[in-house]
Design a protein around this motif. Structure first.
Motif, mmCIF file in Angstrom:
data_model
loop_
_atom_site.group_PDB
_atom_site.id
_atom_site.type_symbol
_atom_site.label_atom_id
_atom_site.label_comp_id
_atom_site.label_asym_id
_atom_site.label_seq_id
_atom_site.Cartn_x
_atom_site.Cartn_y
_atom_site.Cartn_z
ATOM 1 N N GLU A 272 13.919 -15.162 -11.247
ATOM 2 C CA GLU A 272 15.092 -15.244 -12.127
ATOM 3 C C GLU A 272 15.569 -13.862 -12.593
ATOM 4 O O GLU A 272 15.788 -13.619 -13.781
ATOM 5 N N ASP A 273 15.709 -12.933 -11.639
ATOM 6 C CA ASP A 273 16.220 -11.584 -11.903
ATOM 7 C C ASP A 273 15.310 -10.764 -12.815
ATOM 8 O O ASP A 273 15.739 -9.740 -13.356
ATOM 9 N N GLN A 274 14.086 -11.186 -12.997
ATOM 10 C CA GLN A 274 13.100 -10.413 -13.741
ATOM 11 C C GLN A 274 11.990 -10.032 -12.774
ATOM 12 O O GLN A 274 11.608 -10.811 -11.904
ATOM 13 N N SER A 275 11.472 -8.809 -12.924
ATOM 14 C CA SER A 275 10.463 -8.360 -11.970
ATOM 15 C C SER A 275 9.275 -7.752 -12.685
ATOM 16 O O SER A 275 9.343 -7.349 -13.847
ATOM 17 N N LEU A 276 8.184 -7.666 -11.936
ATOM 18 C CA LEU A 276 6.941 -7.132 -12.478
ATOM 19 C C LEU A 276 6.201 -6.413 -11.361
ATOM 20 O O LEU A 276 6.007 -6.960 -10.276
ATOM 21 N N LEU A 277 5.814 -5.168 -11.617
ATOM 22 C CA LEU A 277 4.951 -4.426 -10.701
ATOM 23 C C LEU A 277 3.547 -4.451 -11.274
ATOM 24 O O LEU A 277 3.300 -3.952 -12.377
ATOM 25 N N VAL A 278 2.631 -5.045 -10.540
ATOM 26 C CA VAL A 278 1.257 -5.199 -11.007
ATOM 27 C C VAL A 278 0.389 -4.140 -10.333
ATOM 28 O O VAL A 278 0.349 -4.062 -9.096
ATOM 29 N N SER A 279 -0.297 -3.335 -11.129
ATOM 30 C CA SER A 279 -1.143 -2.286 -10.564
ATOM 31 C C SER A 279 -2.585 -2.350 -11.046
ATOM 32 O O SER A 279 -3.429 -1.604 -10.545
ATOM 33 N N GLU A 280 -2.902 -3.226 -12.016
ATOM 34 C CA GLU A 280 -4.269 -3.333 -12.506
ATOM 35 C C GLU A 280 -5.176 -3.833 -11.385
ATOM 36 O O GLU A 280 -4.952 -4.935 -10.855
ATOM 37 N N PRO A 281 -6.191 -3.057 -10.986
ATOM 38 C CA PRO A 281 -7.020 -3.414 -9.827
ATOM 39 C C PRO A 281 -7.575 -4.836 -9.831
ATOM 40 O O PRO A 281 -7.518 -5.500 -8.774
ATOM 41 N N PRO A 282 -8.095 -5.366 -10.941
ATOM 42 C CA PRO A 282 -8.634 -6.733 -10.877
ATOM 43 C C PRO A 282 -7.568 -7.782 -10.538
ATOM 44 O O PRO A 282 -7.835 -8.722 -9.784
ATOM 45 N N ILE A 283 -6.351 -7.604 -11.094
ATOM 46 C CA ILE A 283 -5.282 -8.569 -10.832
ATOM 47 C C ILE A 283 -4.750 -8.395 -9.413
ATOM 48 O O ILE A 283 -4.491 -9.371 -8.700
ATOM 49 N N GLU B 87 0.874 -1.163 0.000
ATOM 50 C CA GLU B 87 0.000 0.000 0.000
ATOM 51 C C GLU B 87 0.909 1.210 0.000
ATOM 52 O O GLU B 87 1.673 1.429 0.945
ATOM 53 N N THR B 88 0.864 2.006 -1.066
ATOM 54 C CA THR B 88 1.774 3.135 -1.219
ATOM 55 C C THR B 88 1.355 4.300 -0.335
ATOM 56 O O THR B 88 0.273 4.299 0.258
ATOM 57 N N LYS B 89 2.209 5.304 -0.269
ATOM 58 C CA LYS B 89 1.899 6.478 0.558
ATOM 59 C C LYS B 89 0.680 7.222 0.035
ATOM 60 O O LYS B 89 0.038 7.975 0.764
ATOM 61 N N GLU B 90 0.338 7.006 -1.264
ATOM 62 C CA GLU B 90 -0.886 7.598 -1.828
ATOM 63 C C GLU B 90 -2.078 6.677 -1.648
ATOM 64 O O GLU B 90 -3.152 6.935 -2.166
ATOM 65 N N HIS B 91 -1.838 5.531 -0.944
ATOM 66 C CA HIS B 91 -2.868 4.523 -0.661
ATOM 67 C C HIS B 91 -3.332 3.788 -1.914
ATOM 68 O O HIS B 91 -4.470 3.329 -1.986
ATOM 69 N N HIS B 92 -2.432 3.683 -2.887
ATOM 70 C CA HIS B 92 -2.660 2.798 -4.016
ATOM 71 C C HIS B 92 -2.150 1.415 -3.624
ATOM 72 O O HIS B 92 -1.284 1.276 -2.754
ATOM 73 N N HIS B 93 -2.657 0.390 -4.304
ATOM 74 C CA HIS B 93 -2.258 -0.978 -3.997
ATOM 75 C C HIS B 93 -1.600 -1.606 -5.221
ATOM 76 O O HIS B 93 -2.165 -1.593 -6.323
ATOM 77 N N VAL B 94 -0.390 -2.131 -5.023
ATOM 78 C CA VAL B 94 0.351 -2.786 -6.100
ATOM 79 C C VAL B 94 0.940 -4.088 -5.568
ATOM 80 O O VAL B 94 1.043 -4.289 -4.352
ATOM 81 N N VAL B 95 1.318 -4.957 -6.496
ATOM 82 C CA VAL B 95 1.947 -6.223 -6.135
ATOM 83 C C VAL B 95 3.269 -6.337 -6.888
ATOM 84 O O VAL B 95 3.330 -6.068 -8.093
ATOM 85 N N TYR B 96 4.320 -6.719 -6.169
ATOM 86 C CA TYR B 96 5.643 -6.897 -6.758
ATOM 87 C C TYR B 96 5.932 -8.391 -6.872
ATOM 88 O O TYR B 96 5.814 -9.140 -5.894
#
Length: 282
Positions: A237-248, A224-233
């Protein structure tokens, strides 16, 4: 440090490290100090100050604090640079998440293989990172360990963050470096678990025998970010993804909530950690 390592550091120095080097040199010269003088004032050698000013060895967090104290003129430049210098040291796939983590309101992590990096001791982090492939130069290893341990400032940040960690029991039983390092890590984890703003739970090895294991899909970190948005990290294997789409994000948050219900209670989890920390190995 070898000449080759110094040359490599100069070539790879990020924008923040270059800016800090220029400002340190300008502030030093403005106040009429030599490199040896600044070294004596800050507790470093003249060659260390020179290496910082040429980006042969970017400033450590400790050096930035000393520079702020001795030549910062109360401007707060080196204090402000600490966060961004730290970001420069992180692997590329982690940089976008690192600043978000540092400013998080809540952080909820599920890890299956190793202790979450935020909770790692220096010795555990060194054994884990240093034992990876391909092998890293010693200077880069030192840099990554320092950057990882610096993340622990989140525990004592004001205003505080609520931090939750769910670990698969296998992560508690998998040693890196030595059994002494492993037990030190477990003791440190137990101490962190008793912080007012921290919760640690363990998913039992036998969870899969009960017909349902919501954590079988692997690691995730909910923020939960300081702006109160919700994301998933997510990282593999050294690859990353920040997911911000609300349904996912909602789907992954529901899965995380299910993992939490399948984990041992915080009290039983802490008892298990203490038990494993006290086991003697030959």
């Amino acid at each position: 440090m070898t000449a080759m390592a110094r040359a490599e550091n100069k070539a790879q120095a990020g924008g923040t490290a270059r800016l800090v080097a220029s400002l340190a040199r300008a502030l030093r010269e403005h106040q009429g100090f030599t490199q040896p003088e600044v070294g004596r004032m800050t507790g470093y050698t003249a060659s260390a100050i020179s290496a910082m000013e040429t980006c042969a060895q970017p400033a450590s967090d400790k050096m930035l604090l000393a520079l702020e104290r001795e030549i910062g003129l109360g401007l707060g430049i080196f204090e402000e640079a600490r966060t961004f210098i730290r970001l420069d040291k992180y692997p590329p796939q982690f940089k976008n998440f690192a600043l978000m983590e540092a400013e998080a309101v809540t952080l909820s992590s599920y890890q299956t293989y190793v202790i979450d990096g935020l909770f790692q001791t220096a010795n555990y982090a060194r054994a884990l990172i240093g034992g990876g492939f391909p092998k890293l130069p010693d200077a880069k290893l030192d840099e990554l360990v320092e950057a990882r341990i610096a993340r622990r400032t989140l525990f004592d940040r004001d205003p505080g963050a609520m931090i939750e960690l769910i670990l698969d029991e296998t992560a508690l039983r998998r040693p890196f470096g030595s059994w002494e390092i492993h037990q030190e890590q477990l003791r440190s984890l137990a101490e962190d678990a008793e912080r007012d703003n921290v919760s640690v739970q363990v998913v039992s090895l036998e969870r899969g025998l009960k017909g349902s294991h919501a954590g079988a899909h692997g690691n995730m970190v909910l923020v939960e970010t300081k702006e109160h948005h919700h994301v998933v990290y997510l990282e593999i294997e050294d690859q990353s993804l920040l997911v911000s789409e609300p349904p996912i994000v909602a789907q992954l948050a529901h899965r995380y909530a299910k993992i939490r219900t399948q984990a041992l209670s915080p009290e039983d989890s802490l008892s298990l950690i203490h038990k494993l920390a006290g086991e003697e190995r030959t």
